[in-house]
Each structure stands twice: as structure tokens, then as C-alpha cells.
Scaffold this active site. Structure first.
Site, PDB file in Angstrom:
ATOM      1  N   GLU A  33       0.861  -1.193   0.000  1.00 50.42           N
ATOM      2  CA  GLU A  33       0.000   0.000   0.000  1.00 50.42           C
ATOM      3  C   GLU A  33       0.894   1.239   0.000  1.00 50.42           C
ATOM      4  N   GLY A 115       3.502  -0.459  -5.601  1.00 48.57           N
ATOM      5  CA  GLY A 115       3.951  -1.719  -6.181  1.00 48.57           C
ATOM      6  C   GLY A 115       3.791  -1.779  -7.689  1.00 48.57           C
ATOM      7  N   ALA A 177     -25.474  14.323 -10.978  1.00 45.74           N
ATOM      8  CA  ALA A 177     -26.436  13.978  -9.920  1.00 45.74           C
ATOM      9  C   ALA A 177     -26.384  12.489  -9.622  1.00 45.74           C
ATOM     10  N   GLY A 178     -25.155  11.981  -9.443  1.00 48.29           N
ATOM     11  CA  GLY A 178     -24.976  10.584  -9.035  1.00 48.29           C
ATOM     12  C   GLY A 178     -24.825  10.520  -7.522  1.00 48.29           C
ATOM     13  N   VAL A 179     -24.263   9.415  -7.071  1.00 43.59           N
ATOM     14  CA  VAL A 179     -24.199   9.173  -5.623  1.00 43.59           C
ATOM     15  C   VAL A 179     -23.336  10.207  -4.899  1.00 43.59           C
ATOM     16  N   ILE A 180     -22.153  10.469  -5.448  1.00 47.07           N
ATOM     17  CA  ILE A 180     -21.245  11.407  -4.776  1.00 47.07           C
ATOM     18  C   ILE A 180     -21.847  12.814  -4.768  1.00 47.07           C
ATOM     19  N   VAL A 233     -22.063  19.849 -19.060  1.00 44.26           N
ATOM     20  CA  VAL A 233     -21.097  20.874 -18.659  1.00 44.26           C
ATOM     21  C   VAL A 233     -19.989  20.947 -19.706  1.00 44.26           C
ATOM     22  N   ALA A 317     -17.876  -0.557  -1.945  1.00 42.56           N
ATOM     23  CA  ALA A 317     -16.947  -1.158  -0.994  1.00 42.56           C
ATOM     24  C   ALA A 317     -17.332  -2.605  -0.674  1.00 42.56           C
ATOM     25  N   HIS A 441     -42.904  -4.102  16.652  1.00 42.02           N
ATOM     26  CA  HIS A 441     -43.576  -2.798  16.595  1.00 42.02           C
ATOM     27  C   HIS A 441     -43.072  -1.936  17.748  1.00 42.02           C
TER      28      HIS A 441
HETATM   29  P1  FAD Z   1      -9.781   1.359  -3.066  1.00 50.71           P
HETATM   30  O1  FAD Z   1     -10.571   1.547  -1.845  1.00 50.71           O
HETATM   31  O2  FAD Z   1      -9.724   2.471  -4.039  1.00 50.71           O
HETATM   32  O3  FAD Z   1      -8.302   1.006  -2.575  1.00 50.71           O
HETATM   33  C1  FAD Z   1      -7.240   0.835  -3.438  1.00 50.71           C
HETATM   34  C2  FAD Z   1      -5.954   1.087  -2.707  1.00 50.71           C
HETATM   35  O4  FAD Z   1      -4.874   0.676  -3.536  1.00 50.71           O
HETATM   36  C3  FAD Z   1      -5.686   2.556  -2.392  1.00 50.71           C
HETATM   37  O5  FAD Z   1      -5.426   2.715  -1.015  1.00 50.71           O
HETATM   38  C4  FAD Z   1      -4.461   2.907  -3.220  1.00 50.71           C
HETATM   39  O6  FAD Z   1      -3.582   3.811  -2.562  1.00 50.71           O
HETATM   40  C5  FAD Z   1      -3.797   1.550  -3.376  1.00 50.71           C
HETATM   41  N1  FAD Z   1      -2.956   1.434  -4.565  1.00 50.71           N
HETATM   42  C6  FAD Z   1      -3.287   1.712  -5.844  1.00 50.71           C
HETATM   43  N2  FAD Z   1      -2.263   1.404  -6.670  1.00 50.71           N
HETATM   44  C7  FAD Z   1      -1.269   0.930  -5.886  1.00 50.71           C
HETATM   45  C8  FAD Z   1       0.027   0.454  -6.156  1.00 50.71           C
HETATM   46  N3  FAD Z   1       0.502   0.374  -7.390  1.00 50.71           N
HETATM   47  N4  FAD Z   1       0.789   0.066  -5.107  1.00 50.71           N
HETATM   48  C9  FAD Z   1       0.318   0.133  -3.830  1.00 50.71           C
HETATM   49  N5  FAD Z   1      -0.913   0.542  -3.528  1.00 50.71           N
HETATM   50  C10 FAD Z   1      -1.709   0.941  -4.549  1.00 50.71           C
HETATM   51  N6  FAD Z   1     -18.889   2.610  -1.530  1.00 50.71           N
HETATM   52  C11 FAD Z   1     -19.828   2.055  -0.734  1.00 50.71           C
HETATM   53  O7  FAD Z   1     -20.075   0.864  -0.842  1.00 50.71           O
HETATM   54  N7  FAD Z   1     -20.493   2.808   0.197  1.00 50.71           N
HETATM   55  C12 FAD Z   1     -20.264   4.124   0.348  1.00 50.71           C
HETATM   56  O8  FAD Z   1     -20.872   4.766   1.199  1.00 50.71           O
HETATM   57  C13 FAD Z   1     -19.303   4.738  -0.472  1.00 50.71           C
HETATM   58  N8  FAD Z   1     -19.037   6.049  -0.355  1.00 50.71           N
HETATM   59  C14 FAD Z   1     -18.085   6.615  -1.154  1.00 50.71           C
HETATM   60  C15 FAD Z   1     -17.854   7.976  -1.034  1.00 50.71           C
HETATM   61  C16 FAD Z   1     -16.903   8.583  -1.831  1.00 50.71           C
HETATM   62  C17 FAD Z   1     -16.661  10.058  -1.678  1.00 50.71           C
HETATM   63  C18 FAD Z   1     -16.149   7.805  -2.750  1.00 50.71           C
HETATM   64  C19 FAD Z   1     -15.085   8.436  -3.595  1.00 50.71           C
HETATM   65  C20 FAD Z   1     -16.379   6.459  -2.881  1.00 50.71           C
HETATM   66  C21 FAD Z   1     -17.357   5.846  -2.091  1.00 50.71           C
HETATM   67  N9  FAD Z   1     -17.648   4.487  -2.209  1.00 50.71           N
HETATM   68  C22 FAD Z   1     -18.614   3.925  -1.416  1.00 50.71           C
HETATM   69  C23 FAD Z   1     -16.946   3.630  -3.155  1.00 50.71           C
HETATM   70  C24 FAD Z   1     -15.846   2.826  -2.420  1.00 50.71           C
HETATM   71  O9  FAD Z   1     -14.977   3.729  -1.774  1.00 50.71           O
HETATM   72  C25 FAD Z   1     -15.080   1.961  -3.404  1.00 50.71           C
HETATM   73  O10 FAD Z   1     -15.980   1.160  -4.132  1.00 50.71           O
HETATM   74  C26 FAD Z   1     -14.108   1.053  -2.663  1.00 50.71           C
HETATM   75  O11 FAD Z   1     -13.192   1.807  -1.906  1.00 50.71           O
HETATM   76  C27 FAD Z   1     -13.345   0.171  -3.645  1.00 50.71           C
HETATM   77  O12 FAD Z   1     -12.467  -0.639  -2.945  1.00 50.71           O
HETATM   78  P2  FAD Z   1     -11.130  -1.203  -3.602  1.00 50.71           P
HETATM   79  O13 FAD Z   1     -10.492  -2.031  -2.535  1.00 50.71           O
HETATM   80  O14 FAD Z   1     -11.406  -1.809  -4.901  1.00 50.71           O
HETATM   81  O15 FAD Z   1     -10.222   0.079  -3.904  1.00 50.71           O
HETATM   82  P1  NAI Z   2     -22.075   8.243 -10.730  1.00 51.54           P
HETATM   83  O1  NAI Z   2     -21.773   7.376 -11.865  1.00 51.54           O
HETATM   84  O2  NAI Z   2     -22.901   7.748  -9.600  1.00 51.54           O
HETATM   85  O3  NAI Z   2     -22.781   9.587 -11.238  1.00 51.54           O
HETATM   86  C1  NAI Z   2     -22.212  10.424 -12.204  1.00 51.54           C
HETATM   87  C2  NAI Z   2     -23.276  11.348 -12.750  1.00 51.54           C
HETATM   88  O4  NAI Z   2     -22.653  12.366 -13.522  1.00 51.54           O
HETATM   89  C3  NAI Z   2     -24.273  10.646 -13.655  1.00 51.54           C
HETATM   90  O5  NAI Z   2     -25.581  10.975 -13.250  1.00 51.54           O
HETATM   91  C4  NAI Z   2     -23.941  11.184 -15.043  1.00 51.54           C
HETATM   92  O6  NAI Z   2     -25.054  11.224 -15.911  1.00 51.54           O
HETATM   93  C5  NAI Z   2     -23.433  12.586 -14.701  1.00 51.54           C
HETATM   94  N1  NAI Z   2     -22.566  13.214 -15.722  1.00 51.54           N
HETATM   95  C6  NAI Z   2     -21.570  12.624 -16.423  1.00 51.54           C
HETATM   96  N2  NAI Z   2     -20.996  13.538 -17.250  1.00 51.54           N
HETATM   97  C7  NAI Z   2     -21.633  14.719 -17.059  1.00 51.54           C
HETATM   98  C8  NAI Z   2     -21.501  16.032 -17.612  1.00 51.54           C
HETATM   99  N3  NAI Z   2     -20.591  16.323 -18.540  1.00 51.54           N
HETATM  100  N4  NAI Z   2     -22.323  17.012 -17.192  1.00 51.54           N
HETATM  101  C9  NAI Z   2     -23.270  16.738 -16.243  1.00 51.54           C
HETATM  102  N5  NAI Z   2     -23.439  15.523 -15.693  1.00 51.54           N
HETATM  103  C10 NAI Z   2     -22.631  14.520 -16.086  1.00 51.54           C
HETATM  104  O7  NAI Z   2     -20.630   8.721 -10.197  1.00 51.54           O
HETATM  105  P2  NAI Z   2     -20.164   9.419  -8.858  1.00 51.54           P
HETATM  106  O8  NAI Z   2     -21.290  10.072  -8.158  1.00 51.54           O
HETATM  107  O9  NAI Z   2     -18.979  10.225  -9.227  1.00 51.54           O
HETATM  108  O10 NAI Z   2     -19.700   8.181  -7.980  1.00 51.54           O
HETATM  109  C11 NAI Z   2     -18.637   7.328  -8.423  1.00 51.54           C
HETATM  110  C12 NAI Z   2     -18.754   5.969  -7.814  1.00 51.54           C
HETATM  111  O11 NAI Z   2     -18.555   6.010  -6.413  1.00 51.54           O
HETATM  112  C13 NAI Z   2     -20.117   5.358  -8.063  1.00 51.54           C
HETATM  113  O12 NAI Z   2     -19.925   4.242  -8.904  1.00 51.54           O
HETATM  114  C14 NAI Z   2     -20.612   4.936  -6.747  1.00 51.54           C
HETATM  115  O13 NAI Z   2     -20.974   3.584  -6.755  1.00 51.54           O
HETATM  116  C15 NAI Z   2     -19.452   5.138  -5.765  1.00 51.54           C
HETATM  117  N6  NAI Z   2     -19.999   5.777  -4.577  1.00 51.54           N
HETATM  118  C16 NAI Z   2     -20.866   5.071  -3.807  1.00 51.54           C
HETATM  119  C17 NAI Z   2     -21.454   5.643  -2.721  1.00 51.54           C
HETATM  120  C18 NAI Z   2     -22.417   4.843  -1.938  1.00 51.54           C
HETATM  121  O14 NAI Z   2     -22.486   3.651  -2.123  1.00 51.54           O
HETATM  122  N7  NAI Z   2     -23.175   5.456  -1.039  1.00 51.54           N
HETATM  123  C19 NAI Z   2     -21.174   7.012  -2.308  1.00 51.54           C
HETATM  124  C20 NAI Z   2     -20.279   7.690  -3.217  1.00 51.54           C
HETATM  125  C21 NAI Z   2     -19.706   7.054  -4.285  1.00 51.54           C
END
Ligand code: FAD
Ligand code: NAI
Length: 462
Positions: A33, A115, A177-180, A233, A317, A441
């Protein structure tokens, strides 16, 4: 003899869970990592910090809107942004240190650094080359870029910058207007920011059940978020700490601009595989940049596996974690399995949104005969008592067999309620199975039972 049975690259939820399971199965395991702390995107800049800010801002909302109704007289709450960020960092620290503890407990070696894979069975970290019988790539994902928009993580930010802004912005434009966009957009809206969401499509949260999309958008509007739909955009120009976002409406190609002191780019994420040396190794990739695997997470290179956001599937995750456990089982010569039909998705706004299985739109497209059972939280005593009567539970079941095909919930604790349906679906349950199960309940989960009753002779409380 190889130094390790398994080297996992990346310590996110995919990688760290995989390593723990490998160690539990008796395999000598190391994790590479490059970050200073373990836990990946999820613990450091994703799930956990965003949920901390959602919680804090929701508490503020409650104090501002509901305390007085319950006879709680307090001075008007003030936001100490620095302290809110410190709380969020404290939560991150507790979680990332927790993974470090688990690594020690399970005797997992942390190879600190970035890595690469110079050859099959070899992982290079810094100047050292380590040998492993199996390598698992779990390097996750990164925000995808948008043409004409340059991220500086100060004025124009990704989710990472949005989790540590210097101050609460007055005006924020959220692109996507996705999840983030909706989770972090609602955090700032609750903190007093004027949030405008610009979305390319005509509905928010693409892929979600249509009725949920509509209700969700209506409730977010009521919370003060403004939506500009069907707008692409074109760019964001930054001058003197302010941004001007240009967008084009798809219906008539007309252009308009929005001013903001912060722009959140939330238009999706892409797999992160930079620097691994996959091309030289001849690893097959998918068209959209994911590593190609078979249904046992094997790449085309012997002994090389990939999981999580770096491969195809929802970027969640828990999906990464499940693959991490399953691939460990496969490597240990056991059976590893992930049921991709039953992976819940949750949006942690207020109200929460949760979904599993098929949407009504998908069932229509498949031409499948189905029935719908719906129940509004307005008919749920507990929800009303805690000011959370908005939303509904919608259950979809096969018209003939009554087998549950999907569930879509918008309302209180939706992210927890959905698991009753997930377990039911894993067991091949019918809606009647849920309807005949006694539910305590007063709980929110009574609404799930009522929706199941609505698939049969009808709910009681509506
Ligand atoms: P990651 O969590 O991205 O971990 C990959 C790791 O690999 C990183 O620490 C990176 O530093 C390391 N790495 C990469 N390349 C190398 C290398 N060459 N050598 C060594 N280390 C390396 N998902 C949910 O299910 N629920 C949520 O509420 C949720 N909220 C989110 C909110 C935000 C703002 C964001 C951005 C994402 C969210 N997600 C959520 C998505 C979730 O974070 C990811 O789906 C999840 O972290 C993916 O896990 P992963 O293990 O595949 O990769
Ligand atoms: P997303 O794929 O959920 O949403 C992206 C949005 O941006 C879509 O609605 C798309 O139509 C729009 N878009 C794309 N191009 C555009 C443009 N040029 N102008 C205007 N709108 C545009 O992606 P997001 O929200 O960035 O999340 C990334 C990933 O992180 C998701 O796959 C999600 O699963 C994960 N995530 C999960 C969370 C959770 O489980 N609670 C929380 C946050 C992230």
C-alpha cells in the site's frame, strides 16, 4: 520457494479483506500500500469520511428543524467547520488504525510503497522485488476527469477535495447527480451552501427505479438543492478564487453559465491501474479500462487475480469486500462465490435510498410478469414520531411465483432495511414469506412487511 503465498496490491476494502481472509486460511500474506494509512479510498477519502460529514450535517438539520417541535430549547446551533473536519479525521484515524491492528493480529506484512509487477509472480516495491505464488490486484479507482474542467482540489474539487474544503462555500455547483454529487451536495446544502446540481441526463441517479428517482429529487429540492437537468457541462474557468461553469442544455443547445466559489466534479470514477506494468505483462483489459477477469477473478496471467473497483461491476466497498473474501477462498483451493444479483446499493442522504435486484423498468424491458407492493412511511408510526414519514418501500415480486425480484426503499434507515430483502432473495423468498414474518412494533421495518403484504391481499395501515 516464494517469499509469500499471496501478495495483495492495494489496501482498500477489497485488498485488506482479501488479505485477512488469506491469512485466516493459513496463507503467508503481504499487502502493498502506497498511502500512509490503510483502508483505501473507502476509509480515507470515501465512504467513512463522507458518512461522518453526512451525520454531522444531519444533526445540525435536526437541531434547526426538529428540536423545538420536541420541546428542546437550545441556542441556535453554530457550525465550527474546523471542528467538524477534525471529527471526520478522528473517525478516519480510528478506522484506518483498526485495519493496522487487524493486519498485526493476522500476521500480515505491510510492504509500504507503490507496487508494480515486473514479471508473473514478482512484485516490486521501491528497490525490492518480492516473490509470491499468487498476486491480487486491488488498486481501486480514481475520479474520472471531464474535458474543459481542471481540478485544483481547492476551487474545482473532486470528492477528495470536497471532504476538506478550507471553508464552507457560499455557492457550490455540483457536476453530476450521481451518488457522490447528491451525498456531498446535501452535506453542504445543510450547512447553508446554495447548491446547484447540473446533470447530463433527465433523471438523477441513473439506473435507479424511476419512482424512487422522482421522489428523491422532489425531497432534495425541498431541502434546498437546485437541479439543472439535461445539461452537459462544457467547462469551468477559475479566476480570483471563483469559478464560472458553462453548460449546454441538450434540448436546444442553448448555453448558460453559473457562478460558484466551489465546483464539485462528480461524474464517475475510473479504475486505477497506473504504474503496475500491466501492459508489459500482457494483462488483458476491458474497453473501459478495467482489468479483465474470469468468474473466479483470474486474469489471463497465471497466478494473477484482480478484484474491486479495478474490475467490472458496481464500484462499491461491499462488492470489493465480497470479491476479496471469495478470491482468497479460490486461492486457498476452496469455493469462492459472489452473487452479483444481490448486491445492495445505498445512498446515505436523508432520507436514505436503498435498492437491490431488478427495477420496475428492467422488468418491463425483460417482458417479465411482476407485481408491485408499495407502502408509504407516512403509515408507519415510528417514522412519523421521528419526523421521517417521507418515502416508501417498493417490493417487486414475480406475478406467478411471488418470488422477490427487487426492492427499492426511500426513507428512514433504508440502508439497513434493505438487508432483510437481500437475505430473503438469497434464500429465494417470496413476498409472502416476508409478509408472514412477525416484525417488531414500532419499527421502520414494519414498512417492509406492509409492502410485502401489499403484494398479496393488501397492507393493513394504508
Ligand atoms: P480502493 O478503496 O480504491 O483502494 C485501493 C488502494 O490501492 C488505495 O489505497 C491505493 O492507494 C492503493 N494502490 C493503488 N495502486 C497501488 C500500487 N501500485 N501500489 C500500492 N498501492 C496501490 N462505496 C460504498 O459501498 N459505500 C459508500 O458509502 C461509499 N461512499 C463513497 C464515497 C466517496 C466520496 C467515494 C469516492 C467512494 C465511495 N464508495 C462507497 C466507493 C468505495 O470507496 C469503493 O468502491 C471502494 O473503496 C473500492 O475498494 P477497492 O479495494 O477496490 O479500492
Ligand atoms: P455516478 O456514476 O454515480 O454519477 C455520475 C453522474 O454524472 C451521472 O448521473 C452522469 O449522468 C453525470 N454526468 C456525467 N458527465 C456529465 C456532464 N458532462 N455534465 C453533467 N453531468 C454529467 O458517479 P459518482 O457520483 O462520481 O460516484 C462514483 C462511484 O462512487 C459510483 O460508482 C458509486 O458507486 C461510488 N460511490 C458510492 C457511494 C455509496 O455507495 N453510497 C457514495 C459515493 C460514491
Amino acid at each position: 520457494m516464494a517469499e509469500f503465498d499471496v501478495i495483495v496490491i492495494g489496501a482498500g476494502p477489497g485488498g485488506y479483506v482479501c488479505a485477512i481472509r488469506c491469512a485466516q486460511l493459513g496463507l503467508k500474506t503481504a499487502v502493498v500500500e502506497g498511502r500512509e494509512t490503510l483502508g483505501g479510498t473507502c476509509l480515507n477519502v470515501g465512504c467513512i469520511p463522507s458518512k461522518a460529514l453526512l451525520h454531522a450535517s444531519h444533526c445540525l438539520h435536526d437541531a434547526e428543524h426538529n428540536f423545538e417541535k420536541m420541546g428542546l430549547k437550545v441556542a441556535a446551533p453554530k457550525v465550527d467547520w474546523k471542528q467538524m473536519l477534525a471529527y471526520k479525521d478522528e473517525v478516519i484515524g480510528q478506522n484506518t488504525k483498526g485495519i493496522e491492528f487487524l493486519f498485526k493480529k493476522n500476521k500480515i506484512t505491510w510492504l509500504k510503497g507503490w507496487g508494480s509487477i515486473p514479471a508473473a509472480g514478482k512484485v516490486k516495491v521501491g528497490d525490492e522485488v518480492h516473490e509470491a505464488k499468487n498476486i491480487v490486484i486491488a488498486t481501486g479507482s480514481e475520479p474520472s476527469s471531464l474535458p474543459g474542467v481542471t481540478v485544483d482540489e481547492k476551487v474545482v474539487v473532486t470528492s477528495t477535495g470536497a471532504l476538506e474544503l478550507g471553508k464552507i462555500p457560499k455557492e457550490m455547483v455540483v457536476i453530476g447527480a450521481g451518488v457522490i454529487g447528491l451525498e456531498l451536495g446535501s452535506v453542504y446544502a445543510r450547512l447553508g451552501t446554495k447548491v446547484t446540481v447540473v446533470e447530463f441526463l433527465d433523471a438523477i441517479t441513473p439506473g435507479m427505479d424511476g419512482e424512487v428517482q422522482k421522489t428523491f429529487q422532489r425531497l432534495l429540492k425541498r431541502q434546498g438543492l437546485t437541479f439543472i437537468m439535461g445539461a452537459a457541462v462544457q467547462g469551468a474557468a477559475v479566476k480570483g478564487g471563483k469559478a464560472k461553469v458553462t453548460y449546454k442544455l441538450r434540448k436546444d443547445d442553448s448555453e448558460a453559465t453559473l457562478d460558484a466559489d466551489c465546483v464539485l466534479v462528480a461524474t464517475g470514477r475510473k479504475p486505477y491501474t497506473d504504474g503496475l506494468g500491466l501492459e508489459a505483462l500482457g494483462v488483458e483489459m476491458e474497453k473501459r479500462g478495467q482489468i479483465k477477469t474470469d468468474d473466479h477473478w483470474r486474469t489471463n496471467v497465471k497466478g494473477l487475480y484482480a478484484i474491486g473497483d479495478a474490475i467490472v461491476g458496481p464500484m462499491l466497498a461491499h462488492k470489493a469486500e465480497d470479491e476479496g473474501m471469495a478470491v482468497a477462498e479460490v486461492i486457498a483451493g476452496k469455493h469462492g462465490h459472489v452473487n452479483y444479483n444481490v448486491i445492495p446499493g445505498v445512498i446515505y442522504t436523508a432520507p436514505e435510498v436503498a435498492t437491490v435486484g431488478k427495477t420496475e423498468e428492467q422488468l418491463k424491458e425483460e417482458g417479465r410478469a411482476y407485481k408491485v407492493g408499495k407502502f408509504a412511511f407516512m403509515g408507519n408510526g415510528r417514522a412519523k414520531a421521528v419526523f421521517q414519514g417521507d418515502g416508501f418501500v417498493k417490493l417487486l415480486a414475480d406475478k406467478e411465483t411471488d418470488r422477490i425480484l427487487g426492492a427499492h426503499i426511500i426513507g428512514p434507515a433504508a440502508g439497513d432495511l434493505i438487508h432483510e430483502i437481500c437475505v430473503g432473495m438469497e434464500f429465494g423468498a417470496s413476498a409472502e414469506d416476508i409478509a408472514l414474518t412477525c416484525h417488531a412494533h414500532p419499527t421502520f421495518s414494519e414498512a417492509v412487511r406492509e409492502a410485502a403484504l401489499a403484494c398479496g391481499d393488501g397492507p393493513i395501515h394504508s
